[in-house]
Write an enzyme that holds these catalytic residues in place. Structure first.
Site, mmCIF file in Angstrom:
data_model
loop_
_atom_site.group_PDB
_atom_site.id
_atom_site.type_symbol
_atom_site.label_atom_id
_atom_site.label_comp_id
_atom_site.label_asym_id
_atom_site.label_seq_id
_atom_site.Cartn_x
_atom_site.Cartn_y
_atom_site.Cartn_z
ATOM 1 N N LYS A 24 -36.966 19.382 48.050
ATOM 2 C CA LYS A 24 -37.706 20.644 48.233
ATOM 3 C C LYS A 24 -38.343 20.688 49.625
ATOM 4 O O LYS A 24 -38.299 21.714 50.299
ATOM 5 C CB LYS A 24 -38.777 20.799 47.144
ATOM 6 C CG LYS A 24 -38.190 20.994 45.742
ATOM 7 C CD LYS A 24 -37.313 22.236 45.660
ATOM 8 C CE LYS A 24 -36.638 22.420 44.330
ATOM 9 N NZ LYS A 24 -35.634 23.501 44.324
ATOM 10 N N SER B 208 -41.705 23.902 45.367
ATOM 11 C CA SER B 208 -42.534 23.314 44.318
ATOM 12 C C SER B 208 -43.864 22.855 44.887
ATOM 13 O O SER B 208 -43.943 22.435 46.055
ATOM 14 C CB SER B 208 -41.791 22.107 43.729
ATOM 15 O OG SER B 208 -42.659 21.326 42.943
ATOM 16 N N ILE C 189 -36.288 29.636 34.981
ATOM 17 C CA ILE C 189 -36.972 30.626 35.831
ATOM 18 C C ILE C 189 -35.976 31.703 36.269
ATOM 19 O O ILE C 189 -36.302 32.887 36.328
ATOM 20 C CB ILE C 189 -37.638 29.952 37.055
ATOM 21 C CG1 ILE C 189 -38.534 28.786 36.596
ATOM 22 C CG2 ILE C 189 -38.468 30.956 37.832
ATOM 23 C CD1 ILE C 189 -39.097 27.946 37.732
ATOM 24 N N ASN D 50 -46.940 25.117 37.598
ATOM 25 C CA ASN D 50 -46.270 24.686 36.358
ATOM 26 C C ASN D 50 -45.847 25.880 35.504
ATOM 27 O O ASN D 50 -46.680 26.412 34.756
ATOM 28 C CB ASN D 50 -47.200 23.766 35.561
ATOM 29 C CG ASN D 50 -47.362 22.416 36.219
ATOM 30 O OD1 ASN D 50 -47.783 22.326 37.372
ATOM 31 N ND2 ASN D 50 -47.012 21.359 35.516
ATOM 32 N N LYS E 135 -33.406 19.244 38.835
ATOM 33 C CA LYS E 135 -34.876 19.267 38.852
ATOM 34 C C LYS E 135 -35.549 18.133 38.091
ATOM 35 O O LYS E 135 -36.766 18.174 37.898
ATOM 36 C CB LYS E 135 -35.361 20.607 38.301
ATOM 37 C CG LYS E 135 -34.946 20.854 36.857
ATOM 38 C CD LYS E 135 -35.537 22.141 36.315
ATOM 39 C CE LYS E 135 -35.182 22.310 34.850
ATOM 40 N NZ LYS E 135 -35.699 23.525 34.270
ATOM 41 N N ASN F 105 -26.877 22.849 33.586
ATOM 42 C CA ASN F 105 -28.179 22.602 32.950
ATOM 43 C C ASN F 105 -28.696 23.886 32.307
ATOM 44 O O ASN F 105 -29.894 24.144 32.277
ATOM 45 C CB ASN F 105 -29.176 22.070 33.991
ATOM 46 C CG ASN F 105 -30.394 21.452 33.351
ATOM 47 O OD1 ASN F 105 -30.359 21.041 32.192
ATOM 48 N ND2 ASN F 105 -31.490 21.426 34.070
ATOM 49 N N SER F 106 -27.748 24.705 31.832
ATOM 50 C CA SER F 106 -28.136 25.944 31.149
ATOM 51 C C SER F 106 -27.038 26.256 30.141
ATOM 52 O O SER F 106 -26.002 25.589 30.112
ATOM 53 C CB SER F 106 -28.306 27.089 32.140
ATOM 54 O OG SER F 106 -27.149 27.240 32.929
ATOM 55 N N TYR G 112 -36.408 14.243 44.240
ATOM 56 C CA TYR G 112 -36.442 15.677 43.924
ATOM 57 C C TYR G 112 -37.413 16.390 44.874
ATOM 58 O O TYR G 112 -37.088 17.415 45.475
ATOM 59 C CB TYR G 112 -36.865 15.877 42.461
ATOM 60 C CG TYR G 112 -37.362 17.265 42.171
ATOM 61 C CD1 TYR G 112 -36.460 18.323 42.005
ATOM 62 C CD2 TYR G 112 -38.731 17.548 42.100
ATOM 63 C CE1 TYR G 112 -36.927 19.605 41.775
ATOM 64 C CE2 TYR G 112 -39.194 18.825 41.866
ATOM 65 C CZ TYR G 112 -38.294 19.853 41.702
ATOM 66 O OH TYR G 112 -38.747 21.117 41.488
HETATM 67 N N1 UFG Z 1 -47.712 15.296 30.084
HETATM 68 C C1 UFG Z 1 -48.108 14.563 28.982
HETATM 69 N N2 UFG Z 1 -47.184 14.266 28.035
HETATM 70 C C2 UFG Z 1 -45.885 14.671 28.125
HETATM 71 C C3 UFG Z 1 -45.487 15.441 29.247
HETATM 72 C C4 UFG Z 1 -46.427 15.723 30.224
HETATM 73 O O1 UFG Z 1 -49.267 14.167 28.872
HETATM 74 O O2 UFG Z 1 -45.093 14.365 27.232
HETATM 75 C C5 UFG Z 1 -48.709 15.636 31.099
HETATM 76 C C6 UFG Z 1 -48.392 15.050 32.460
HETATM 77 O O3 UFG Z 1 -48.900 13.754 32.578
HETATM 78 C C7 UFG Z 1 -49.077 16.060 33.372
HETATM 79 C C8 UFG Z 1 -48.990 17.386 32.609
HETATM 80 O O4 UFG Z 1 -48.733 17.026 31.274
HETATM 81 O O5 UFG Z 1 -50.431 15.719 33.517
HETATM 82 C C9 UFG Z 1 -47.885 18.274 33.107
HETATM 83 O O6 UFG Z 1 -46.680 17.519 33.140
HETATM 84 P P1 UFG Z 1 -45.270 18.217 33.367
HETATM 85 O O7 UFG Z 1 -44.234 17.149 33.319
HETATM 86 O O8 UFG Z 1 -45.133 19.376 32.444
HETATM 87 O O9 UFG Z 1 -45.411 18.826 34.816
HETATM 88 P P2 UFG Z 1 -45.667 18.069 36.204
HETATM 89 O O10 UFG Z 1 -46.935 18.652 36.724
HETATM 90 O O11 UFG Z 1 -45.558 16.622 36.118
HETATM 91 O O12 UFG Z 1 -44.366 18.549 36.962
HETATM 92 C C10 UFG Z 1 -44.403 19.484 37.911
HETATM 93 C C11 UFG Z 1 -43.052 20.221 37.973
HETATM 94 C C12 UFG Z 1 -41.997 19.378 38.618
HETATM 95 C C13 UFG Z 1 -42.529 18.729 39.876
HETATM 96 C C14 UFG Z 1 -43.725 17.914 39.546
HETATM 97 C C15 UFG Z 1 -44.244 17.172 40.732
HETATM 98 O O13 UFG Z 1 -42.618 20.601 36.680
HETATM 99 O O14 UFG Z 1 -40.921 20.216 38.958
HETATM 100 O O15 UFG Z 1 -44.727 18.789 39.070
HETATM 101 O O16 UFG Z 1 -45.192 16.236 40.365
HETATM 102 F F1 UFG Z 1 -41.634 17.931 40.451
#
Ligand code: UFG
Length: 339
Positions: free
Chosen positions: A155, A126, A14, A180, A86, A37-38, A151
Protein backbone atom coordinates in the site's frame (compact mmCIF):
# COMPACT_ATOMS: atom_id res chain seq x y z
CA UNK A 1 -25.95 9.30 -18.95
CA UNK A 2 -23.32 9.21 -16.19
CA UNK A 3 -19.66 8.36 -16.67
CA UNK A 4 -18.53 4.76 -17.10
CA UNK A 5 -16.27 3.69 -14.25
CA UNK A 6 -14.09 0.57 -14.13
CA UNK A 7 -14.10 -1.06 -10.70
CA UNK A 8 -11.25 -3.55 -10.31
CA UNK A 9 -12.04 -6.02 -7.55
CA UNK A 10 -15.67 -4.93 -7.85
CA UNK A 11 -16.96 -8.27 -6.53
CA UNK A 12 -15.05 -7.91 -3.26
CA UNK A 13 -16.33 -6.57 0.05
CA UNK A 14 -15.68 -2.84 -0.41
CA UNK A 15 -15.79 -3.06 -4.21
CA UNK A 16 -19.32 -4.50 -4.37
CA UNK A 17 -20.72 -1.89 -1.98
CA UNK A 18 -19.01 0.83 -4.04
CA UNK A 19 -20.67 -0.54 -7.19
CA UNK A 20 -24.01 0.07 -5.44
CA UNK A 21 -23.04 3.59 -4.36
CA UNK A 22 -21.77 4.45 -7.86
CA UNK A 23 -24.97 3.20 -9.51
CA UNK A 24 -27.14 5.10 -7.04
CA UNK A 25 -25.15 8.26 -7.82
CA UNK A 26 -25.78 7.88 -11.58
CA UNK A 27 -22.44 6.38 -12.64
CA UNK A 28 -22.20 3.21 -14.74
CA UNK A 29 -19.83 0.78 -13.03
CA UNK A 30 -18.09 -1.99 -14.98
CA UNK A 31 -16.46 -4.71 -12.87
CA UNK A 32 -13.26 -6.64 -13.46
CA UNK A 33 -12.64 -9.33 -10.83
CA UNK A 34 -10.89 -12.68 -11.03
CA UNK A 35 -13.04 -14.07 -8.18
CA UNK A 36 -9.91 -15.36 -6.42
CA UNK A 37 -11.19 -13.90 -3.15
CA UNK A 38 -14.83 -13.25 -3.98
CA UNK A 39 -17.86 -15.20 -5.05
CA UNK A 40 -20.01 -15.04 -8.19
CA UNK A 41 -23.08 -14.84 -5.92
CA UNK A 42 -22.13 -11.19 -5.36
CA UNK A 43 -23.36 -10.44 -8.89
CA UNK A 44 -26.80 -11.83 -8.03
CA UNK A 45 -26.81 -9.71 -4.84
CA UNK A 46 -25.99 -6.61 -6.90
CA UNK A 47 -28.83 -7.47 -9.29
CA UNK A 48 -31.24 -7.76 -6.35
CA UNK A 49 -30.27 -4.31 -5.08
CA UNK A 50 -29.97 -2.49 -8.40
CA UNK A 51 -32.63 -4.29 -10.45
CA UNK A 52 -30.20 -4.83 -13.33
CA UNK A 53 -27.02 -6.69 -14.18
CA UNK A 54 -23.70 -4.91 -13.71
CA UNK A 55 -21.28 -5.71 -16.56
CA UNK A 56 -18.46 -7.91 -15.26
CA UNK A 57 -15.23 -9.29 -16.73
CA UNK A 58 -14.24 -12.41 -14.79
CA UNK A 59 -10.52 -11.81 -15.36
CA UNK A 60 -7.29 -11.00 -13.55
CA UNK A 61 -6.71 -7.28 -14.01
CA UNK A 62 -2.95 -7.72 -14.39
CA UNK A 63 -3.34 -8.03 -18.20
CA UNK A 64 -2.27 -4.99 -20.19
CA UNK A 65 -3.96 -5.72 -23.52
CA UNK A 66 -7.19 -6.82 -21.89
CA UNK A 67 -7.31 -3.69 -19.71
CA UNK A 68 -6.74 -1.45 -22.71
CA UNK A 69 -9.55 -3.21 -24.56
CA UNK A 70 -11.92 -2.86 -21.58
CA UNK A 71 -11.07 0.82 -21.05
CA UNK A 72 -11.51 1.52 -24.75
CA UNK A 73 -14.65 -0.49 -25.48
CA UNK A 74 -16.50 0.82 -22.44
CA UNK A 75 -15.35 4.44 -22.87
CA UNK A 76 -14.16 4.39 -19.25
CA UNK A 77 -13.58 7.81 -17.66
CA UNK A 78 -12.30 6.73 -14.27
CA UNK A 79 -10.98 3.67 -12.45
CA UNK A 80 -11.42 2.62 -8.83
CA UNK A 81 -8.69 0.11 -8.10
CA UNK A 82 -9.62 -2.33 -5.33
CA UNK A 83 -8.17 -5.53 -6.76
CA UNK A 84 -5.42 -6.69 -4.39
CA UNK A 85 -4.56 -9.38 -1.89
CA UNK A 86 -5.23 -8.23 1.67
CA UNK A 87 -4.31 -10.90 4.23
CA UNK A 88 -1.63 -9.42 6.46
CA UNK A 89 -0.34 -12.76 7.82
CA UNK A 90 -0.27 -14.44 4.41
CA UNK A 91 1.67 -11.50 2.98
CA UNK A 92 4.53 -12.30 5.39
CA UNK A 93 4.63 -15.93 4.18
CA UNK A 94 4.29 -15.14 0.46
CA UNK A 95 5.91 -11.74 -0.12
CA UNK A 96 6.54 -12.19 -3.83
CA UNK A 97 2.95 -13.22 -4.46
CA UNK A 98 1.83 -10.01 -2.75
CA UNK A 99 4.33 -7.73 -4.50
CA UNK A 100 3.63 -9.32 -7.88
CA UNK A 101 -0.13 -9.14 -7.55
CA UNK A 102 -0.65 -5.85 -5.73
CA UNK A 103 2.11 -3.82 -7.39
CA UNK A 104 2.17 -5.65 -10.73
CA UNK A 105 -1.53 -5.05 -11.34
CA UNK A 106 -1.25 -1.40 -10.29
CA UNK A 107 1.61 -0.76 -12.76
CA UNK A 108 -0.22 -2.61 -15.53
CA UNK A 109 -3.37 -0.60 -14.84
CA UNK A 110 -1.49 2.71 -14.85
CA UNK A 111 0.19 1.80 -18.16
CA UNK A 112 -3.16 0.90 -19.72
CA UNK A 113 -4.85 4.05 -18.39
CA UNK A 114 -2.11 6.31 -19.78
CA UNK A 115 -2.22 4.53 -23.14
CA UNK A 116 -6.00 4.99 -23.34
CA UNK A 117 -6.04 8.53 -21.95
CA UNK A 118 -8.08 7.57 -18.86
CA UNK A 119 -7.03 10.18 -16.34
CA UNK A 120 -8.96 9.59 -13.09
CA UNK A 121 -7.88 7.00 -10.52
CA UNK A 122 -9.04 6.17 -7.01
CA UNK A 123 -6.69 3.84 -5.12
CA UNK A 124 -7.51 1.65 -2.10
CA UNK A 125 -4.94 2.38 0.54
CA UNK A 126 -4.98 1.67 4.26
CA UNK A 127 -4.48 3.30 7.65
CA UNK A 128 -1.73 0.70 8.06
CA UNK A 129 0.58 3.32 6.46
CA UNK A 130 0.52 5.21 9.81
CA UNK A 131 1.78 2.18 11.77
CA UNK A 132 1.52 2.62 15.54
CA UNK A 133 0.82 6.36 15.84
CA UNK A 134 2.26 8.32 18.76
CA UNK A 135 -0.89 10.37 19.32
CA UNK A 136 -4.14 9.48 17.57
CA UNK A 137 -6.11 10.75 15.75
CA UNK A 138 -3.93 10.64 12.65
CA UNK A 139 -4.16 13.29 9.94
CA UNK A 140 -2.94 12.82 6.39
CA UNK A 141 0.18 14.78 7.45
CA UNK A 142 1.02 12.29 10.23
CA UNK A 143 4.39 10.78 9.28
CA UNK A 144 4.22 7.44 7.50
CA UNK A 145 5.85 4.69 9.58
CA UNK A 146 7.96 1.80 8.25
CA UNK A 147 5.45 -0.84 7.15
CA UNK A 148 4.63 -3.60 9.64
CA UNK A 149 3.80 -6.13 6.92
CA UNK A 150 4.40 -6.90 3.26
CA UNK A 151 0.73 -6.10 2.67
CA UNK A 152 1.24 -2.68 4.27
CA UNK A 153 4.35 -2.14 2.16
CA UNK A 154 2.38 -2.81 -1.04
CA UNK A 155 0.00 0.00 0.00
CA UNK A 156 2.85 2.41 0.82
CA UNK A 157 4.70 1.66 -2.40
CA UNK A 158 1.43 1.77 -4.36
CA UNK A 159 0.77 5.29 -3.08
CA UNK A 160 4.31 6.36 -4.03
CA UNK A 161 4.05 4.91 -7.53
CA UNK A 162 0.80 6.78 -8.16
CA UNK A 163 2.17 10.02 -6.72
CA UNK A 164 5.20 9.82 -9.01
CA UNK A 165 3.10 9.07 -12.10
CA UNK A 166 0.81 12.03 -11.30
CA UNK A 167 3.88 14.30 -11.28
CA UNK A 168 5.02 13.15 -14.70
CA UNK A 169 1.87 12.37 -16.68
CA UNK A 170 -1.72 13.51 -17.20
CA UNK A 171 -3.26 11.68 -14.28
CA UNK A 172 -5.51 12.80 -11.45
CA UNK A 173 -5.48 10.34 -8.58
CA UNK A 174 -6.29 10.03 -4.92
CA UNK A 175 -5.30 7.39 -2.41
CA UNK A 176 -8.00 6.62 0.14
CA UNK A 177 -6.67 5.39 3.48
CA UNK A 178 -9.32 3.10 4.90
CA UNK A 179 -9.65 2.57 8.61
CA UNK A 180 -11.72 -0.51 9.64
CA UNK A 181 -14.63 -1.18 7.26
CA UNK A 182 -17.43 -3.26 8.75
CA UNK A 183 -21.11 -3.98 8.15
CA UNK A 184 -23.00 -4.88 5.01
CA UNK A 185 -25.64 -3.47 2.70
CA UNK A 186 -28.82 -3.06 4.81
CA UNK A 187 -30.71 -5.33 2.37
CA UNK A 188 -28.33 -8.19 3.31
CA UNK A 189 -28.02 -8.91 -0.42
CA UNK A 190 -24.25 -8.29 -0.28
CA UNK A 191 -21.74 -8.31 2.59
CA UNK A 192 -18.36 -9.61 3.67
CA UNK A 193 -17.43 -13.16 2.62
CA UNK A 194 -14.18 -14.05 4.38
CA UNK A 195 -12.47 -17.21 3.17
CA UNK A 196 -11.80 -19.70 5.95
CA UNK A 197 -11.27 -18.45 9.48
CA UNK A 198 -11.82 -14.66 9.55
CA UNK A 199 -8.86 -12.46 10.50
CA UNK A 200 -11.02 -9.44 11.18
CA UNK A 201 -12.97 -8.75 14.33
CA UNK A 202 -16.55 -8.23 13.13
CA UNK A 203 -16.84 -11.31 10.88
CA UNK A 204 -15.31 -13.29 13.76
CA UNK A 205 -17.96 -11.91 16.13
CA UNK A 206 -20.86 -12.64 13.76
CA UNK A 207 -19.58 -16.15 12.95
CA UNK A 208 -19.24 -16.87 16.67
CA UNK A 209 -22.77 -15.61 17.29
CA UNK A 210 -23.97 -17.83 14.42
CA UNK A 211 -22.35 -20.86 16.09
CA UNK A 212 -19.66 -21.35 13.42
CA UNK A 213 -16.85 -20.57 15.89
CA UNK A 214 -16.85 -21.67 19.54
CA UNK A 215 -15.67 -18.35 20.98
CA UNK A 216 -14.07 -15.03 20.16
CA UNK A 217 -10.54 -14.52 21.41
CA UNK A 218 -9.95 -10.89 22.32
CA UNK A 219 -6.33 -10.28 21.41
CA UNK A 220 -4.90 -8.66 24.54
CA UNK A 221 -6.65 -7.22 27.59
CA UNK A 222 -3.65 -5.43 29.09
CA UNK A 223 -3.11 -2.53 26.69
CA UNK A 224 -2.86 0.89 28.36
CA UNK A 225 -6.33 1.86 27.09
CA UNK A 226 -9.40 2.54 29.27
CA UNK A 227 -10.63 -1.09 29.17
CA UNK A 228 -7.31 -2.76 28.24
CA UNK A 229 -8.33 -3.68 24.67
CA UNK A 230 -7.20 -2.14 21.37
CA UNK A 231 -8.93 0.86 19.84
CA UNK A 232 -9.82 1.20 16.13
CA UNK A 233 -11.92 3.43 13.90
CA UNK A 234 -14.77 1.29 12.54
CA UNK A 235 -16.63 2.63 9.50
CA UNK A 236 -19.80 1.31 7.86
CA UNK A 237 -18.88 -0.11 4.46
CA UNK A 238 -21.69 1.90 2.77
CA UNK A 239 -20.25 5.14 4.20
CA UNK A 240 -16.87 4.04 2.86
CA UNK A 241 -18.44 3.19 -0.51
CA UNK A 242 -20.04 6.63 -0.76
CA UNK A 243 -16.67 8.24 -0.08
CA UNK A 244 -15.44 6.71 -3.34
CA UNK A 245 -18.22 8.50 -5.22
CA UNK A 246 -17.19 11.78 -3.57
CA UNK A 247 -13.52 11.14 -4.38
CA UNK A 248 -14.35 10.33 -7.98
CA UNK A 249 -16.39 13.52 -8.40
CA UNK A 250 -13.45 15.38 -6.85
CA UNK A 251 -10.93 14.11 -9.41
CA UNK A 252 -13.32 14.29 -12.39
CA UNK A 253 -13.99 17.96 -11.69
CA UNK A 254 -10.44 18.87 -10.70
CA UNK A 255 -9.36 21.64 -13.08
CA UNK A 256 -5.69 20.58 -13.56
CA UNK A 257 -4.44 17.63 -15.62
CA UNK A 258 -1.97 16.43 -12.96
CA UNK A 259 -3.14 15.96 -9.40
CA UNK A 260 -2.50 13.69 -6.45
CA UNK A 261 -3.87 13.67 -2.92
CA UNK A 262 -4.49 11.36 0.04
CA UNK A 263 -7.56 11.16 2.28
CA UNK A 264 -8.43 9.37 5.50
CA UNK A 265 -11.71 7.47 5.45
CA UNK A 266 -12.92 6.72 8.94
CA UNK A 267 -15.63 7.77 11.34
CA UNK A 268 -13.25 9.95 13.31
CA UNK A 269 -14.02 8.02 16.50
CA UNK A 270 -12.15 5.23 18.24
CA UNK A 271 -13.87 2.23 19.82
CA UNK A 272 -12.33 -0.63 21.77
CA UNK A 273 -12.72 -4.33 21.01
CA UNK A 274 -14.63 -4.71 24.28
CA UNK A 275 -17.03 -1.91 23.34
CA UNK A 276 -17.80 -3.69 20.06
CA UNK A 277 -18.45 -6.97 21.83
CA UNK A 278 -20.82 -5.32 24.33
CA UNK A 279 -22.64 -3.36 21.62
CA UNK A 280 -23.02 -6.51 19.53
CA UNK A 281 -24.51 -8.34 22.50
CA UNK A 282 -26.96 -5.49 22.99
CA UNK A 283 -28.17 -5.34 19.40
CA UNK A 284 -28.32 -9.13 18.89
CA UNK A 285 -29.70 -9.97 22.34
CA UNK A 286 -27.13 -12.79 22.53
CA UNK A 287 -24.36 -13.52 24.99
CA UNK A 288 -21.21 -13.78 22.86
CA UNK A 289 -18.78 -16.46 24.08
CA UNK A 290 -15.44 -14.69 24.40
CA UNK A 291 -12.22 -14.75 26.37
CA UNK A 292 -9.18 -12.53 26.67
CA UNK A 293 -6.15 -14.10 24.97
CA UNK A 294 -2.60 -13.11 24.09
CA UNK A 295 -1.87 -9.95 22.16
CA UNK A 296 -1.69 -10.51 18.38
CA UNK A 297 1.72 -9.79 16.87
CA UNK A 298 1.75 -6.61 14.80
CA UNK A 299 -1.39 -5.06 16.34
CA UNK A 300 -1.18 -1.37 17.14
CA UNK A 301 -2.68 -0.20 20.43
CA UNK A 302 -4.93 2.61 19.25
CA UNK A 303 -5.59 4.38 15.96
CA UNK A 304 -8.42 6.49 14.64
CA UNK A 305 -8.80 9.01 11.86
CA UNK A 306 -8.90 12.76 11.71
CA UNK A 307 -11.43 13.19 8.90
CA UNK A 308 -11.42 16.99 8.57
CA UNK A 309 -9.59 16.96 5.24
CA UNK A 310 -12.05 14.50 3.70
CA UNK A 311 -14.96 16.58 5.00
CA UNK A 312 -13.48 19.83 3.69
CA UNK A 313 -12.20 18.69 0.30
CA UNK A 314 -14.49 15.79 -0.61
CA UNK A 315 -17.61 17.09 1.11
CA UNK A 316 -18.02 13.65 2.66
CA UNK A 317 -18.60 12.36 6.15
CA UNK A 318 -20.06 9.22 7.66
CA UNK A 319 -23.83 9.01 8.11
CA UNK A 320 -24.27 5.62 9.74
CA UNK A 321 -23.66 4.64 13.37
CA UNK A 322 -21.56 1.83 14.77
CA UNK A 323 -24.79 0.24 15.97
CA UNK A 324 -26.20 0.21 12.41
CA UNK A 325 -22.97 -1.28 11.11
CA UNK A 326 -23.12 -4.13 13.62
CA UNK A 327 -26.83 -4.66 12.95
CA UNK A 328 -26.19 -4.86 9.19
CA UNK A 329 -23.24 -7.24 9.71
CA UNK A 330 -25.41 -9.47 11.88
CA UNK A 331 -28.35 -9.39 9.45
CA UNK A 332 -25.96 -10.47 6.68
CA UNK A 333 -24.52 -13.34 8.76
CA UNK A 334 -28.02 -14.49 9.68
CA UNK A 335 -29.01 -14.54 6.02
CA UNK A 336 -25.85 -16.48 5.06
CA UNK A 337 -26.64 -19.14 7.65
CA UNK A 338 -30.43 -19.15 7.27
CA UNK A 339 -30.85 -18.16 10.94
N1 UFG B 1 -9.35 -8.72 17.17
C1 UFG B 1 -9.61 -9.58 18.21
N2 UFG B 1 -9.97 -10.86 17.92
C2 UFG B 1 -10.10 -11.31 16.64
C3 UFG B 1 -9.86 -10.41 15.57
C4 UFG B 1 -9.47 -9.12 15.87
O1 UFG B 1 -9.48 -9.22 19.38
O2 UFG B 1 -10.44 -12.48 16.44
C5 UFG B 1 -8.97 -7.34 17.47
C6 UFG B 1 -7.59 -6.97 16.97
O3 UFG B 1 -6.61 -7.31 17.91
C7 UFG B 1 -7.75 -5.47 16.77
C8 UFG B 1 -9.23 -5.28 16.40
O4 UFG B 1 -9.86 -6.46 16.83
O5 UFG B 1 -7.51 -4.81 17.98
C9 UFG B 1 -9.44 -5.11 14.93
O6 UFG B 1 -8.78 -6.17 14.24
P1 UFG B 1 -9.02 -6.44 12.70
O7 UFG B 1 -8.21 -7.63 12.32
O8 UFG B 1 -10.48 -6.47 12.42
O9 UFG B 1 -8.48 -5.12 12.02
P2 UFG B 1 -7.00 -4.51 12.06
O10 UFG B 1 -7.16 -3.16 12.66
O11 UFG B 1 -6.00 -5.41 12.62
O12 UFG B 1 -6.73 -4.50 10.50
C10 UFG B 1 -6.76 -3.38 9.78
C11 UFG B 1 -7.14 -3.70 8.33
C12 UFG B 1 -6.01 -4.34 7.58
C13 UFG B 1 -4.72 -3.60 7.85
C14 UFG B 1 -4.45 -3.58 9.30
C15 UFG B 1 -3.13 -2.94 9.62
O13 UFG B 1 -8.27 -4.55 8.27
O14 UFG B 1 -6.30 -4.27 6.21
O15 UFG B 1 -5.48 -2.84 9.93
O16 UFG B 1 -2.78 -3.14 10.94
F1 UFG B 1 -3.68 -4.17 7.24
Amino acid sequence: MGSNILVTGGAGFIGSHTVVALSEAGFNPVIIDDFSNSNASVLAGLRDILGRDVPCYAEDCNQYNLLRKILHENRIEGVIHFAAYKAVGESMQEPLTYYRNNLGSLITLLDAMLAEGVSNLIFSSSCTVYGDPDTPPVTEETPIKPPASVYGNTKQIGEEIIRDVCQAKSLKAVSLRYFNPIGAHPSAAIGELPKGVPNNLVPYITQTAAGLRPELTIFGGDYPTPDGTCIRDYIHVMDLAEAHVSALRHTLSYPETRYYNTFNLGSGKGHSVMELVLLFEKISGLALPSRIGERRAGDVMAVWADVQKSANMLGWKTKRTLEEALQDAWRWQQKLNNL
